[in-house]
Design an enzyme around this catalytic site. Structure first.
Site, PDB file in Angstrom:
ATOM      1  N   ARG A 252       7.187  20.746  -6.972  1.00  0.00           N
ATOM      2  CA  ARG A 252       7.240  20.091  -5.882  1.00  0.00           C
ATOM      3  C   ARG A 252       6.574  20.472  -4.793  1.00  0.00           C
ATOM      4  O   ARG A 252       5.714  20.279  -4.012  1.00  0.00           O
ATOM      5  CB  ARG A 252       8.191  20.132  -4.572  1.00  0.00           C
ATOM      6  CG  ARG A 252       8.760  19.141  -3.998  1.00  0.00           C
ATOM      7  CD  ARG A 252       9.927  19.372  -3.440  1.00  0.00           C
ATOM      8  NE  ARG A 252      10.615  20.258  -3.775  1.00  0.00           N
ATOM      9  CZ  ARG A 252      10.902  21.445  -2.379  1.00  0.00           C
ATOM     10  NH1 ARG A 252      10.245  21.320  -1.277  1.00  0.00           N
ATOM     11  NH2 ARG A 252      11.987  22.522  -3.037  1.00  0.00           N
TER      12      ARG A 252
ATOM     13  N   TYR B 133      -0.705  -2.998   8.092  1.00  0.00           N
ATOM     14  CA  TYR B 133      -0.094  -2.501   7.263  1.00  0.00           C
ATOM     15  C   TYR B 133       0.722  -3.315   7.689  1.00  0.00           C
ATOM     16  O   TYR B 133       1.672  -1.998   8.412  1.00  0.00           O
ATOM     17  CB  TYR B 133      -0.376  -2.452   6.056  1.00  0.00           C
ATOM     18  CG  TYR B 133       0.936  -2.079   5.035  1.00  0.00           C
ATOM     19  CD1 TYR B 133       0.421  -3.741   4.016  1.00  0.00           C
ATOM     20  CD2 TYR B 133       1.601  -1.186   4.773  1.00  0.00           C
ATOM     21  CE1 TYR B 133       2.040  -3.443   3.327  1.00  0.00           C
ATOM     22  CE2 TYR B 133       2.298  -0.686   3.404  1.00  0.00           C
ATOM     23  CZ  TYR B 133       1.952  -2.389   3.068  1.00  0.00           C
ATOM     24  OH  TYR B 133       3.085  -2.579   1.943  1.00  0.00           O
TER      25      TYR B 133
ATOM     26  N   ASP C 272      -6.969   4.492   7.245  1.00  0.00           N
ATOM     27  CA  ASP C 272      -6.346   4.373   5.834  1.00  0.00           C
ATOM     28  C   ASP C 272      -7.868   3.632   5.455  1.00  0.00           C
ATOM     29  O   ASP C 272      -8.229   2.207   5.711  1.00  0.00           O
ATOM     30  CB  ASP C 272      -5.247   2.874   6.773  1.00  0.00           C
ATOM     31  CG  ASP C 272      -4.912   2.350   4.572  1.00  0.00           C
ATOM     32  OD1 ASP C 272      -5.591   2.298   3.851  1.00  0.00           O
ATOM     33  OD2 ASP C 272      -4.042   1.811   5.111  1.00  0.00           O
TER      34      ASP C 272
ATOM     35  N   LYS D 230      -4.134   1.278  -5.634  1.00  0.00           N
ATOM     36  CA  LYS D 230      -4.392  -0.052  -5.884  1.00  0.00           C
ATOM     37  C   LYS D 230      -5.676   0.375  -6.367  1.00  0.00           C
ATOM     38  O   LYS D 230      -5.771   0.786  -7.856  1.00  0.00           O
ATOM     39  CB  LYS D 230      -5.038  -0.501  -3.970  1.00  0.00           C
ATOM     40  CG  LYS D 230      -4.262  -1.831  -3.520  1.00  0.00           C
ATOM     41  CD  LYS D 230      -2.632  -0.771  -3.407  1.00  0.00           C
ATOM     42  CE  LYS D 230      -1.619  -2.128  -2.813  1.00  0.00           C
ATOM     43  NZ  LYS D 230      -0.740  -0.716  -1.891  1.00  0.00           N
TER      44      LYS D 230
END
Length: 395
Positions: A58, A111, A183, A208
């Site tokens: 982590r 979005y 973005d 994506k």
């Protein structure tokens, strides 16, 4: 590796050398949750930040580190951080940059889940937001408040493909000491590099184009300032914990190696499909930055390497006609997401942007007849044949 290597080389080599790991040509997958210490004293030193070395995945993992260094190189940033999803990345950067009662200024189209996050921030923490047209400096300046901490931009905007002049936004933001977050999912660093245009942070849904094969969910944040990114890693990412798994990082590294060749093919195909769509009698408005009649075509040529692989278009008719096209396609897959090898088609008003109230959607230009197409890597003739038969089939 030389820092001035071209991006086609960086996607394959940046952030890694085989000598780092016993000559392994491909970065190894460190599929481990924790790391052992050679001594108690070394464990103490690592936790105190006095010596380098891994503690717990982590907090850091060699496979993830290669991915982060490669993405930072591709975006010409100071550092990058990898997350479990695109929304984890967006959430992290907004939590990092804001506090209660701050204000976020957004492009007039975002979005659907980003919109949902902004609503959540407003309801729980009093962090307000406005969606505005960022077409010119004066409009942008007039919307800035004393409390404005962040300007958040999508360009191209999902799904209307509207562009925002990033150099202009960065100029105005710096006058007011406001951070700019972009973005960059629709473009990837291969087609657009916001940090080079003066912006401060870039976020990606790495699901994506970065991954490119539809087999991983992930997000990235790349920042211009290495020290600020270290602060984000030590606070927001460590404590909220949206850390990517080593295996997903490994998948993204594999996808990145073909980013340049994939994006060129996506763009080649999109140019052909856009040309065909534009002349089809059942198609109304088409939204594609590569179209010479697109209102911001000149801006696309200025800040984007190529127009991208995304096209949106309105169907002449009603919502049922748009949905009929989606039901009639065969080769093209009816699915959300984008940037996959497969061509994907979806209906934003009832799918990706359905969380946004209808009145807000319409202000964004998202009508019930708007269809979004992510053009894949198939032969463009086959993509068009399928799309044409679907369009021809509506009355």
């Amino acid at each position: 590796m030389k820092k001035n290597n071209r991006i086609e080389t960086k996607v394959i080599h940046a952030g890694y050398h085989p000598s780092d790991h016993a000559g392994s040509l491909t970065p190894p997958l460190f599929q481990t949750s924790t790391f052992s210490f050679p001594s108690a004293e070394e464990g103490e030193s690592r936790f105190a930040g006095e010596s380098e070395g891994h503690i717990y995945s982590r907090l850091g993992n060699p496979t993830i580190t290669v991915l982060e260094e490669r993405m930072a190189a591709l975006e010409n940033g100071g550092a990058a951080l990898a997350f479990t999803s695109g929304m984890a990345a967006v959430s992290a950067v907004l939590f990092h940059l804001t506090k209660s009662n701050d204000h976020i200024l957004c492009s007039d189209g975002i979005y659907g889940c980003t919109f949902g996050l902004l609503q959540l921030l407003k309801q729980k923490y009093g962090i307000d937001h406005d969606l505005i047209n960022m077409d010119d400096e004066e409009t942008l300046r007039s919307a800035i408040r004393d409390e404005t901490a962040v300007i958040y931009v999508e360009t191209p905007i999902n799904p209307t493909m509207k562009l925002v002049d990033l150099e202009m936004v960065a100029k105005v933001a710096k006058e007011h000491d406001i951070r700019v977050v972009v973005d960059n999912t629709f473009c990837s660093p291969y087609l657009q590099q916001p940090l080079a245009l003066g912006c401060d942070y870039v976020v990606h849904s790495a699901t994506k184009y970065i991954g490119g094969h539809g087999d991983v969910i992930a997000g990235m944040v790349v920042g211009a300032d290495k020290a600020e990114m270290a602060e984000m890693a030590a606070s927001v990412r460590k404590d909220i914990g949206g850390v990517i798994s080593p295996f997903d990082a490994w998948l993204l590294l594999r996808g990145l190696k073909t980013l340049a060749v994939r994006l060129d093919r996506h763009c080649d195909n999109a140019e052909k499909i856009a040309e065909k769509l534009k002349s089809h009698p059942k198609v109304g408005k088409m939204f594609y930055p590569g179209d010479e009649e697109f209102p911001q075509h000149a801006l696309a040529k200025k800040q984007m390497r190529r127009p991208g692989g995304m096209i949106s278009f309105e169907v002449k008719g009603a919502k049922k006609d748009a949905q009929e096209i989606l039901n009639r396609v065969q080769l093209i897959k009816l699915a959300v997401s984008l940037g996959d090898t497969e061509t994907l088609i979806q209906h934003p008003a009832t799918m990706t942007h359905s969380v946004i109230p209808k009145e807000e959607r319409e202000k964004m230009g998202i009508s019930d007849t708007l269809i979004r197409l992510s053009v894949g890597l198939e032969a463009w003739e086959d993509i068009w044949a399928d799309l044409k038969q679907a369009l021809d089939g509506i009355e």
